[in-house]
Design a protein around this motif. Sequence first.
Motif, mmCIF file in Angstrom:
data_model
loop_
_atom_site.group_PDB
_atom_site.id
_atom_site.type_symbol
_atom_site.label_atom_id
_atom_site.label_comp_id
_atom_site.label_asym_id
_atom_site.label_seq_id
_atom_site.Cartn_x
_atom_site.Cartn_y
_atom_site.Cartn_z
ATOM 1 N N THR A 219 0.822 -1.206 0.000
ATOM 2 C CA THR A 219 0.000 0.000 0.000
ATOM 3 C C THR A 219 0.857 1.258 0.000
ATOM 4 O O THR A 219 0.627 2.193 -0.777
ATOM 5 C CB THR A 219 -0.927 0.002 1.224
ATOM 6 O OG1 THR A 219 -1.761 -1.149 1.192
ATOM 7 C CG2 THR A 219 -1.780 1.255 1.254
ATOM 8 N N LEU A 223 1.101 3.927 -3.172
ATOM 9 C CA LEU A 223 0.735 5.331 -2.984
ATOM 10 C C LEU A 223 1.893 6.261 -3.334
ATOM 11 O O LEU A 223 1.708 7.275 -4.020
ATOM 12 C CB LEU A 223 0.296 5.561 -1.538
ATOM 13 C CG LEU A 223 -1.161 5.232 -1.203
ATOM 14 C CD1 LEU A 223 -1.428 5.460 0.271
ATOM 15 C CD2 LEU A 223 -2.113 6.052 -2.039
ATOM 16 N N VAL A 279 -6.412 9.703 -3.126
ATOM 17 C CA VAL A 279 -5.739 9.163 -1.943
ATOM 18 C C VAL A 279 -6.732 8.925 -0.818
ATOM 19 O O VAL A 279 -6.689 7.896 -0.127
ATOM 20 C CB VAL A 279 -4.619 10.121 -1.492
ATOM 21 C CG1 VAL A 279 -4.054 9.703 -0.144
ATOM 22 C CG2 VAL A 279 -3.511 10.156 -2.534
ATOM 23 N N ARG A 283 -7.512 5.303 0.853
ATOM 24 C CA ARG A 283 -7.359 5.043 2.285
ATOM 25 C C ARG A 283 -8.668 4.576 2.907
ATOM 26 O O ARG A 283 -8.685 3.685 3.752
ATOM 27 C CB ARG A 283 -6.853 6.303 2.990
ATOM 28 C CG ARG A 283 -5.411 6.654 2.673
ATOM 29 C CD ARG A 283 -5.059 8.011 3.236
ATOM 30 N NE ARG A 283 -5.203 8.033 4.686
ATOM 31 C CZ ARG A 283 -4.209 7.802 5.539
ATOM 32 N NH1 ARG A 283 -2.993 7.527 5.073
ATOM 33 N NH2 ARG A 283 -4.392 7.857 6.837
ATOM 34 N N ARG A 284 -9.773 5.171 2.508
ATOM 35 C CA ARG A 284 -11.069 4.766 3.050
ATOM 36 C C ARG A 284 -11.409 3.339 2.641
ATOM 37 O O ARG A 284 -11.957 2.571 3.429
ATOM 38 C CB ARG A 284 -12.149 5.723 2.552
ATOM 39 C CG ARG A 284 -12.013 7.134 3.048
ATOM 40 C CD ARG A 284 -12.547 7.340 4.426
ATOM 41 N NE ARG A 284 -13.981 7.148 4.487
ATOM 42 C CZ ARG A 284 -14.703 7.287 5.603
ATOM 43 N NH1 ARG A 284 -14.092 7.608 6.730
ATOM 44 N NH2 ARG A 284 -16.001 7.105 5.587
ATOM 45 N N LEU A 286 -9.281 0.934 2.013
ATOM 46 C CA LEU A 286 -8.454 0.014 2.785
ATOM 47 C C LEU A 286 -8.894 -0.048 4.241
ATOM 48 O O LEU A 286 -8.780 -1.090 4.886
ATOM 49 C CB LEU A 286 -6.993 0.440 2.708
ATOM 50 C CG LEU A 286 -6.325 0.274 1.345
ATOM 51 C CD1 LEU A 286 -4.914 0.814 1.391
ATOM 52 C CD2 LEU A 286 -6.319 -1.180 0.915
ATOM 53 N N ALA A 287 -9.394 1.061 4.768
ATOM 54 C CA ALA A 287 -9.813 1.091 6.162
ATOM 55 C C ALA A 287 -11.058 0.254 6.417
ATOM 56 O O ALA A 287 -11.378 -0.048 7.567
ATOM 57 C CB ALA A 287 -10.066 2.536 6.607
ATOM 58 N N LYS A 293 -5.787 -1.025 7.819
ATOM 59 C CA LYS A 293 -5.920 0.363 8.242
ATOM 60 C C LYS A 293 -4.583 1.070 8.158
ATOM 61 O O LYS A 293 -3.548 0.508 8.496
ATOM 62 C CB LYS A 293 -6.439 0.425 9.680
ATOM 63 C CG LYS A 293 -7.947 0.238 9.775
ATOM 64 C CD LYS A 293 -8.431 0.495 11.175
ATOM 65 C CE LYS A 293 -9.954 0.381 11.262
ATOM 66 N NZ LYS A 293 -10.449 0.614 12.619
ATOM 67 N N LEU A 294 -4.635 2.303 7.715
ATOM 68 C CA LEU A 294 -3.434 3.122 7.621
ATOM 69 C C LEU A 294 -3.461 4.142 8.722
ATOM 70 O O LEU A 294 -4.396 4.878 8.913
ATOM 71 C CB LEU A 294 -3.377 3.830 6.251
ATOM 72 C CG LEU A 294 -3.372 2.909 5.045
ATOM 73 C CD1 LEU A 294 -3.396 3.746 3.783
ATOM 74 C CD2 LEU A 294 -2.183 1.983 5.053
#
Length: 295
Positions: A219, A223, A279, A283-284, A286-287, A293-294
Amino acid sequence: MHAKPFAKRSVGSRQTSAREYGPVLSLLLITPLILLMVGGFLYPVGKLFWGSIFVPEASFANYARILQEPLFLLILCRTFENAFVVSASALLLGYPVALAMARVSGRTAMLIAACVLIPLWTSVLVRSYAWIVLLQRNGVVNNALIDTGLTDTPLRLLYTRGAVMAAMTQVLLPFMILPIYSVVRNIPGDLARAARNLGAGSIQAFIRVTLPLSLPGVTAGVLITFILSLGFYITPALVGGPSTLMMSTLIGQQTTELLDWPFAGALAAVLLAATLLLVIVFRRALALNKGFKLG
């Protein structure tokens, strides 16, 4: 009887609190970073954005121009498409290298690390010119094709979209390898061995154990590579041609050749907004899975 344990806990708590900084000291420590961000990023970006609307008068004509002329939207879509292809190519090429770096040792590990780091220490301008030497009409690749009889005349390899993406992938490959390597090397080898002892094959153990645990590094690498690809300037300008024009090159033309700073500010603001939106969505997404979670 309970006095000594209590004393030990008190000493331990004092030592722990001594390692923590107060609000004032913390603010002083991060003040140089805040000043650098304000002076090197927020102020110039804000000035570009302000100039794209209020210079010479308050108007969104520059943004309407981007929507009205299909060429600018085409260049924006091409920029994101190239960034996606470069990120995917860097991931496919970089993941095996990162895995090898984490699994081997000795001279082999040093050789792989040198192959990854030495290009990173070399100027992007030099690496871009190296691709020109390789892909030009009388370059190394065309001469090799002619010598082997695969073609009779030199091929047009330079100033093409393929040349731009190949050069960008090579330049950005270390930014994909290093985050993945930093995560893979901390994955205990006992987990994959335990999976094989339980009946899983090498491929199945990799897919079910190593790959999921390495996704945080993947990830981060994707990015970093994707965002750098969006703003890449030197390599597309040298290796690419008019048919491979990207947003960074277009913004450079507006500022240095046409001197149209308000429109350049509008282009930069659109590119920045699209990047931030992508971005945030990434991120959302993946969360939604607790394992990815990042932050």
